[in-house]
Write a protein that holds these residues in place. Structure first.
Motif, PDB file in Angstrom:
ATOM      1  N   ASP A 312     -74.779  22.713  47.358  1.00 58.69           N
ATOM      2  CA  ASP A 312     -75.355  21.814  48.348  1.00 58.69           C
ATOM      3  C   ASP A 312     -76.789  22.231  48.667  1.00 58.69           C
ATOM      4  O   ASP A 312     -77.186  23.374  48.438  1.00 58.69           O
ATOM      5  CB  ASP A 312     -74.499  21.783  49.615  1.00 58.69           C
ATOM      6  N   PRO A 313     -77.597  21.319  49.219  1.00 60.94           N
ATOM      7  CA  PRO A 313     -79.030  21.602  49.422  1.00 60.94           C
ATOM      8  C   PRO A 313     -79.319  22.715  50.424  1.00 60.94           C
ATOM      9  O   PRO A 313     -80.329  23.407  50.302  1.00 60.94           O
ATOM     10  CB  PRO A 313     -79.594  20.259  49.900  1.00 60.94           C
ATOM     11  N   LYS A 314     -78.449  22.921  51.415  1.00 59.04           N
ATOM     12  CA  LYS A 314     -78.703  24.012  52.359  1.00 59.04           C
ATOM     13  C   LYS A 314     -78.519  25.363  51.686  1.00 59.04           C
ATOM     14  O   LYS A 314     -79.321  26.281  51.871  1.00 59.04           O
ATOM     15  CB  LYS A 314     -77.792  23.913  53.583  1.00 59.04           C
ATOM     16  N   LEU A 315     -77.473  25.498  50.884  1.00 57.44           N
ATOM     17  CA  LEU A 315     -77.260  26.735  50.146  1.00 57.44           C
ATOM     18  C   LEU A 315     -78.394  26.959  49.152  1.00 57.44           C
ATOM     19  O   LEU A 315     -78.873  28.090  48.982  1.00 57.44           O
ATOM     20  CB  LEU A 315     -75.909  26.692  49.421  1.00 57.44           C
ATOM     21  N   SER A 316     -78.842  25.899  48.502  1.00 57.03           N
ATOM     22  CA  SER A 316     -79.953  26.014  47.559  1.00 57.03           C
ATOM     23  C   SER A 316     -81.201  26.547  48.255  1.00 57.03           C
ATOM     24  O   SER A 316     -81.896  27.430  47.736  1.00 57.03           O
ATOM     25  CB  SER A 316     -80.241  24.647  46.926  1.00 57.03           C
ATOM     26  N   TRP A 317     -81.495  26.024  49.459  1.00 58.52           N
ATOM     27  CA  TRP A 317     -82.653  26.491  50.216  1.00 58.52           C
ATOM     28  C   TRP A 317     -82.485  27.962  50.597  1.00 58.52           C
ATOM     29  O   TRP A 317     -83.428  28.760  50.469  1.00 58.52           O
ATOM     30  CB  TRP A 317     -82.830  25.643  51.479  1.00 58.52           C
ATOM     31  N   ARG A 335     -82.053  27.312  65.842  1.00 58.54           N
ATOM     32  CA  ARG A 335     -82.623  26.697  64.646  1.00 58.54           C
ATOM     33  C   ARG A 335     -82.290  27.491  63.400  1.00 58.54           C
ATOM     34  O   ARG A 335     -81.952  26.915  62.360  1.00 58.54           O
ATOM     35  CB  ARG A 335     -84.140  26.582  64.805  1.00 58.54           C
ATOM     36  N   LEU A 336     -82.360  28.818  63.489  1.00 55.48           N
ATOM     37  CA  LEU A 336     -82.098  29.640  62.318  1.00 55.48           C
ATOM     38  C   LEU A 336     -80.610  29.713  61.997  1.00 55.48           C
ATOM     39  O   LEU A 336     -80.215  29.717  60.824  1.00 55.48           O
ATOM     40  CB  LEU A 336     -82.656  31.052  62.543  1.00 55.48           C
ATOM     41  N   ILE A 337     -79.767  29.749  63.029  1.00 53.51           N
ATOM     42  CA  ILE A 337     -78.320  29.746  62.791  1.00 53.51           C
ATOM     43  C   ILE A 337     -77.917  28.467  62.051  1.00 53.51           C
ATOM     44  O   ILE A 337     -77.066  28.485  61.161  1.00 53.51           O
ATOM     45  CB  ILE A 337     -77.542  29.874  64.110  1.00 53.51           C
ATOM     46  N   ALA A 338     -78.555  27.347  62.423  1.00 56.09           N
ATOM     47  CA  ALA A 338     -78.231  26.067  61.792  1.00 56.09           C
ATOM     48  C   ALA A 338     -78.587  26.048  60.309  1.00 56.09           C
ATOM     49  O   ALA A 338     -78.114  25.187  59.570  1.00 56.09           O
ATOM     50  CB  ALA A 338     -78.956  24.931  62.517  1.00 56.09           C
ATOM     51  N   ARG A 339     -79.400  26.995  59.868  1.00 61.26           N
ATOM     52  CA  ARG A 339     -79.814  27.032  58.464  1.00 61.26           C
ATOM     53  C   ARG A 339     -78.935  27.953  57.616  1.00 61.26           C
ATOM     54  O   ARG A 339     -79.171  28.095  56.423  1.00 61.26           O
ATOM     55  CB  ARG A 339     -81.282  27.472  58.382  1.00 61.26           C
ATOM     56  N   VAL A 340     -77.940  28.537  58.227  1.00 67.45           N
ATOM     57  CA  VAL A 340     -77.030  29.400  57.472  1.00 67.45           C
ATOM     58  C   VAL A 340     -76.035  28.535  56.705  1.00 67.45           C
ATOM     59  O   VAL A 340     -75.362  27.686  57.290  1.00 67.45           O
ATOM     60  CB  VAL A 340     -76.261  30.347  58.419  1.00 67.45           C
ATOM     61  N   PRO A 341     -75.918  28.712  55.399  1.00 69.71           N
ATOM     62  CA  PRO A 341     -74.924  27.949  54.633  1.00 69.71           C
ATOM     63  C   PRO A 341     -73.525  28.167  55.195  1.00 69.71           C
ATOM     64  O   PRO A 341     -73.144  29.297  55.515  1.00 69.71           O
ATOM     65  CB  PRO A 341     -75.046  28.536  53.220  1.00 69.71           C
ATOM     66  N   GLY A 342     -72.792  27.078  55.332  1.00 70.63           N
ATOM     67  CA  GLY A 342     -71.421  27.202  55.816  1.00 70.63           C
ATOM     68  C   GLY A 342     -71.275  27.089  57.319  1.00 70.63           C
ATOM     69  O   GLY A 342     -70.155  27.172  57.833  1.00 70.63           O
ATOM     70  N   ILE A 343     -72.373  26.908  58.041  1.00 71.82           N
ATOM     71  CA  ILE A 343     -72.293  26.741  59.489  1.00 71.82           C
ATOM     72  C   ILE A 343     -72.857  25.369  59.855  1.00 71.82           C
ATOM     73  O   ILE A 343     -74.047  25.108  59.697  1.00 71.82           O
ATOM     74  CB  ILE A 343     -73.067  27.836  60.251  1.00 71.82           C
ATOM     75  N   LYS A 397     -75.270  33.112  43.978  1.00 62.95           N
ATOM     76  CA  LYS A 397     -74.837  31.735  43.693  1.00 62.95           C
ATOM     77  C   LYS A 397     -73.534  31.728  42.910  1.00 62.95           C
ATOM     78  O   LYS A 397     -72.590  30.989  43.260  1.00 62.95           O
ATOM     79  CB  LYS A 397     -75.929  30.997  42.916  1.00 62.95           C
ATOM     80  N   GLN A 398     -73.456  32.532  41.869  1.00 63.65           N
ATOM     81  CA  GLN A 398     -72.243  32.581  41.058  1.00 63.65           C
ATOM     82  C   GLN A 398     -71.065  33.112  41.855  1.00 63.65           C
ATOM     83  O   GLN A 398     -69.930  32.637  41.698  1.00 63.65           O
ATOM     84  CB  GLN A 398     -72.484  33.452  39.812  1.00 63.65           C
ATOM     85  N   LEU A 399     -71.319  34.069  42.724  1.00 65.20           N
ATOM     86  CA  LEU A 399     -70.258  34.640  43.549  1.00 65.20           C
ATOM     87  C   LEU A 399     -69.694  33.590  44.507  1.00 65.20           C
ATOM     88  O   LEU A 399     -68.477  33.462  44.668  1.00 65.20           O
ATOM     89  CB  LEU A 399     -70.800  35.842  44.334  1.00 65.20           C
ATOM     90  N   ILE A 400     -70.572  32.822  45.130  1.00 62.14           N
ATOM     91  CA  ILE A 400     -70.130  31.785  46.063  1.00 62.14           C
ATOM     92  C   ILE A 400     -69.381  30.681  45.332  1.00 62.14           C
ATOM     93  O   ILE A 400     -68.349  30.185  45.807  1.00 62.14           O
ATOM     94  CB  ILE A 400     -71.344  31.219  46.831  1.00 62.14           C
ATOM     95  N   LEU A 401     -69.873  30.289  44.169  1.00 61.08           N
ATOM     96  CA  LEU A 401     -69.172  29.271  43.385  1.00 61.08           C
ATOM     97  C   LEU A 401     -67.791  29.749  42.972  1.00 61.08           C
ATOM     98  O   LEU A 401     -66.815  28.987  43.009  1.00 61.08           O
ATOM     99  CB  LEU A 401     -69.994  28.904  42.143  1.00 61.08           C
ATOM    100  N   LEU A 402     -67.703  31.023  42.617  1.00 65.53           N
ATOM    101  CA  LEU A 402     -66.415  31.594  42.228  1.00 65.53           C
ATOM    102  C   LEU A 402     -65.456  31.617  43.413  1.00 65.53           C
ATOM    103  O   LEU A 402     -64.276  31.275  43.290  1.00 65.53           O
ATOM    104  CB  LEU A 402     -66.612  33.018  41.684  1.00 65.53           C
ATOM    105  N   ASN A 403     -65.976  32.003  44.584  1.00 67.24           N
ATOM    106  CA  ASN A 403     -65.145  32.017  45.788  1.00 67.24           C
ATOM    107  C   ASN A 403     -64.646  30.624  46.134  1.00 67.24           C
ATOM    108  O   ASN A 403     -63.502  30.442  46.560  1.00 67.24           O
ATOM    109  CB  ASN A 403     -65.936  32.585  46.971  1.00 67.24           C
TER     110      ASN A 403
END
Length: 419
Positions: A312-317, A335-343, A397-403
């Motif tokens: 997704d674009p947030k994780l990519s960023w 603002r910064l918490i909102a930029r954490v992937p998965g939150i 990235k690979q680790l997150i995709l694997l998870n």
């Protein structure tokens, strides 16, 4: 006219309307205080959606599929050899009322090909809405398509009877429109947009003084663009969307993947249909721009013109900005918490509220409902850090995709065990 002919028209004109995806009905409130028929509510009336997000609970039809234009990407273009049909105004009114009484629908989404002229077509669309409101006392949801080039007078009248208005800009860029629809002028799309915007602003101003000011398009306006018919990058598309949000107060911009319908040499070849995942990534990016405080240049730039399909674009960023992480969930600003992937934003607000009373640890964050398989690599909290390493972006990235795959496989196995 015989029932069989009406049924044939409905089959033709409902099928032709399926290419328009900008039919969400949320945002309107039209309370039934006159013992009329139906009502529209703020939460929206589209209760049923297809897997790709398309609304299915409105009567969604064209007034006609006759058209004076020959746009290469459009199934109703004048050169296309298809069966043509046109509803009479009263036929659309009767269909809407009869379908509503049978609980088939809860509102009307009415568009049209352009026949004779923009004003002639727009006037007929307005007449349908006007008859429903004034003669049938219909309080259900009505969405009318604004015809490019329609007069200001007709656009004002349309907004008095419709809940939402929309004019499709069709192609994201002016150059793309000139290539595929040379008979159309970009200015004709802008004119009704600007009129609707100004009328809504005027209504909101007048209502502060006169409470009984007639409502104007209470659900605002939206637009739609076709993606993949021309060579625009995702960056081009999102800059265009951002422009319409900022300058025309759009409630929504919709992204419709091009469906190959002709062999015109200006178009992608038959079989090169836009993947639905690209649409999904554009909608996710749109969401980040509107609600998460991102701007287009952060998500898409000269070195990153198109969105990644596998994440997704947030994780990519975040993977491109690892120097900003990890953040302390108990100290970082909203603002910064909102930029954490998965939150998501709901979790952000819960975190802000909860940490006022105590420092949060992993168990608290899991209880709040963050996507732990992604967020864990980008935050620290009031717990011992577990196996935190200096990951590269590719490795992470690979680790997150694997998870993620493991998580979905576990869920699939659990569901399978029920049988």
């Amino acid at each position: 006219m015989s029932f069989d002919r009406i049924e044939e028209k409905l089959s033709i004109l409902a099928d032709a309307a399926k290419y328009d995806v900008s039919c969400s009905s949320s945002g309107a409130k039209r309370t039934n205080a006159t013992k009329g028929l139906g009502n529209a509510t703020n939460s929206g009336i589209c209760h049923s959606y297809t897997e790709d997000g398309r609304c299915v609970s409105l009567l969604k039809i064209l007034l006609t599929n006759h058209c004076i234009f020959d746009c290469a990407y459009c199934v109703t273009r004048k050169s296309n050899d298809i069966k043509r049909a046109a509803f009479k105004i009263q036929e659309v009114v009767d269909l809407t009322i009869n379908f509503y009484r049978r609980n088939y629908i809860e509102g009307l989404f009415l568009s049209s090909g352009i026949f004779k002229s923009a004003d002639y077509t727009m006037e007929r669309l307005v007449q349908v809405a006007k008859k429903l409101r004034l003669e049938e006392n219909f309080n259900g949801y009505i969405h009318l398509k604004s015809i490019p080039g329609a007069s200001d007078e007709l656009m004002r009248e349309a907004g008095l009877y419709a809940d939402r208005l929309s004019v499709n800009i069709e192609i994201p860029t002016i150059s793309g429109l000139k290539l595929l629809a040379p008979d159309k002028d970009h200015k004709d799309f802008i004119k009704p947009m600007l009129k609707v915007k100004n009328e809504i602003i005027q209504y909101n101003t007048e209502r502060k003084i006169i409470k009984k000011t007639p409502r104007y398009a209470p659900a605002g306006q939206s637009t739609q663009m076709i993606i993949g018919a021309t060579g625009e990058s995702d960056r081009d598309i999102m800059y265009s969307a951002s422009h319409y949000y900022k300058n025309y107060n759009m409630r929504r911009v919709y992204y419709s993947g091009y469906i190959p319908i002709s062999t015109d040499n200006r178009l992608p070849s038959i079989g090169s249909e836009v993947p639905i995942l690209r649409e999904n990534r554009l909608y996710q990016t749109d969401w980040l721009l509107r609600f998460y405080g991102f701007n287009v240049s952060e998500l898409l730039n000269e070195d990153h013109k198109n969105l990644e399909l596998d994440i997704d674009p947030k994780l990519s960023w975040a993977l491109r900005n690892l120097h900003l992480f990890p953040i302390d969930i108990n100290k970082a600003d909203k603002r910064l918490i909102a930029r954490v992937p998965g939150i998501g934003m709901q979790s952000v607000n819960k975190i802000i509220q909860a940490r006022r009373f105590r420092n949060l640890d992993w168990s608290h964050l899991k209880a709040i409902g963050i996507a732990f398989n992604r967020a864990q690599y980008f935050i620290i909290c009031n717990s011992r850090e577990f196996n935190r390493k200096e990951y590269t972006a590719d490795h992470l990235k690979q680790l997150i995709l694997l998870n993620s795959k493991s998580k979905y496989q576990k869920h699939f196995d659990q569901q399978l065990s029920l049988f």
